[in-house]
Structure formats: structure tokens, C-alpha cells
Write an enzyme that holds these catalytic residues in place. Structure first.
Site, mmCIF file in Angstrom:
data_model
loop_
_atom_site.group_PDB
_atom_site.id
_atom_site.type_symbol
_atom_site.label_atom_id
_atom_site.label_comp_id
_atom_site.label_asym_id
_atom_site.label_seq_id
_atom_site.Cartn_x
_atom_site.Cartn_y
_atom_site.Cartn_z
ATOM 1 N N ASP A 106 0.716 -1.261 -0.039
ATOM 2 C CA ASP A 106 -0.101 0.017 0.097
ATOM 3 C C ASP A 106 0.908 1.228 0.054
ATOM 4 O O ASP A 106 2.093 1.049 0.480
ATOM 5 C CB ASP A 106 -0.875 0.153 1.451
ATOM 6 C CG ASP A 106 -1.965 -1.249 1.028
ATOM 7 O OD1 ASP A 106 -2.374 -1.402 0.012
ATOM 8 O OD2 ASP A 106 -2.311 -1.477 2.441
ATOM 9 N N ASP A 122 -6.978 -1.648 -4.574
ATOM 10 C CA ASP A 122 -8.176 -1.163 -3.604
ATOM 11 C C ASP A 122 -9.069 -0.219 -3.958
ATOM 12 O O ASP A 122 -10.308 -0.279 -4.045
ATOM 13 C CB ASP A 122 -7.508 -0.548 -2.138
ATOM 14 C CG ASP A 122 -6.611 -1.515 -1.251
ATOM 15 O OD1 ASP A 122 -6.748 -2.801 -1.546
ATOM 16 O OD2 ASP A 122 -5.690 -1.005 -0.860
#
Length: 149
Positions: A106, A122
Site C-alpha cells: 500500500d 483497493d
């Protein structure tokens, strides 16, 4: 579309790993979003950390099921086709990380609000799910209108 979204996700994760894994933090949209490398072993907001193979198995089952549906020529709505394809793209992007590394890379970190760090996959899952929910709501009301009409 699926291949392009997965490729974009993979490229951005590669760049995040290459340029941010050393702890570097970079402004993306000053005061709004910064780029910071993080490893997520769970799902959204790091829930269920450590359940790697459960996530891998569940993601494979869902993605295969959706892909079979998409390519079975039963999906008659462009909105449904698009939304499911985008959700699957995100699922595949994070599946690759989880299967290969045991975590998801991330790197987008909102700084104007206390929120999870996230990635392109995401975003794809979220955008696809929002459109899917919108499609289903509209479809329900359209069918109710047809029944009353």
C-alpha cells in the site's frame, strides 16, 4: 480492461517499493494525500492480519467465479460487466501480492483524515463495488416499476 488495471497496479506497487520502501515519504497532493510505503498482511484496515492463505483462497474462488460469469455471455448489462471487471481487477492485483509476498503493498496515505493506506487495486475494488451497488439499486427500482406499471 482487467489486464490494464492489473498492470497499472503492479507498476505502481513496483515504484512504491523501489522509491518508498526505505521510509521515504513524498507529497502526492499536498495537504491531502502523501505516498508512504506500507505492508498490509490483512484486509481493509489490516483486519484479520495473518490470514494470508484464507485471503488467497477466497480471492481465487471469487475472481474465478466472476470471470466465468463475465465470459459466459450471460452478463447483459455494460454497467454490471464493467463493475464486476473492475472489482476482479483489484482482486487480482492484491492477490498477486498476497500470494507472492504474504502482504499487499500500500502507498496512498490520506493525511487530511484518519484513514487506511491503500493502493490502486483497493481503488479498483472500491470503485467497482460502488458502481455495482448503484447498478443493483437502480435495477431493483426498475423491476419494481415494471411490476407496478
Amino acid at each position: 480492461m482487467i489486464v490494464l488495471i492489473v498492470a497499472f497496479d503492479r507498476i505502481t506497487k513496483y515504484l512504491a517499493t523501489k522509491y518508498l520502501a526505505d521510509g521515504t515519504v513524498a507529497d502526492f497532493i499536498p495537504g491531502v494525500v502523501q505516498l508512504r510505503y506500507a505492508r498490509n498482511t490483512g484486509m481493509a484496515f489490516s483486519m484479520l492480519s495473518g490470514a494470508r492463505w484464507l485471503f488467497v483462497a477466497l480471492t481465487v474462488v471469487v475472481c474465478v467465479g466472476v470471470l466465468v460469469y463475465l465470459f459466459s455471455d450471460k452478463c447483459r448489462s455494460l454497467w454490471l460487466y464493467w463493475s464486476l471487471g473492475v472489482v476482479v481487477s483489484g482482486g487480482i492485483g492484491n492477490l498477486i501480492d498476497r500470494a507472492l509476498y504474504g502482504y499487499v503493498v500500500d502507498f496512498f496515505e490520506p493525511i487530511f483524515i484518519d484513514f487506511a493506506i491503500f493502493n490502486i487495486a483497493d481503488c479498483a475494488v472500491t470503485c467497482g463495488a460502488v458502481v455495482l451497488i448503484g447498478y443493483l439499486v437502480v435495477d431493483i427500482f426498475r423491476k419494481k416499476g415494471d411490476d407496478n406499471g
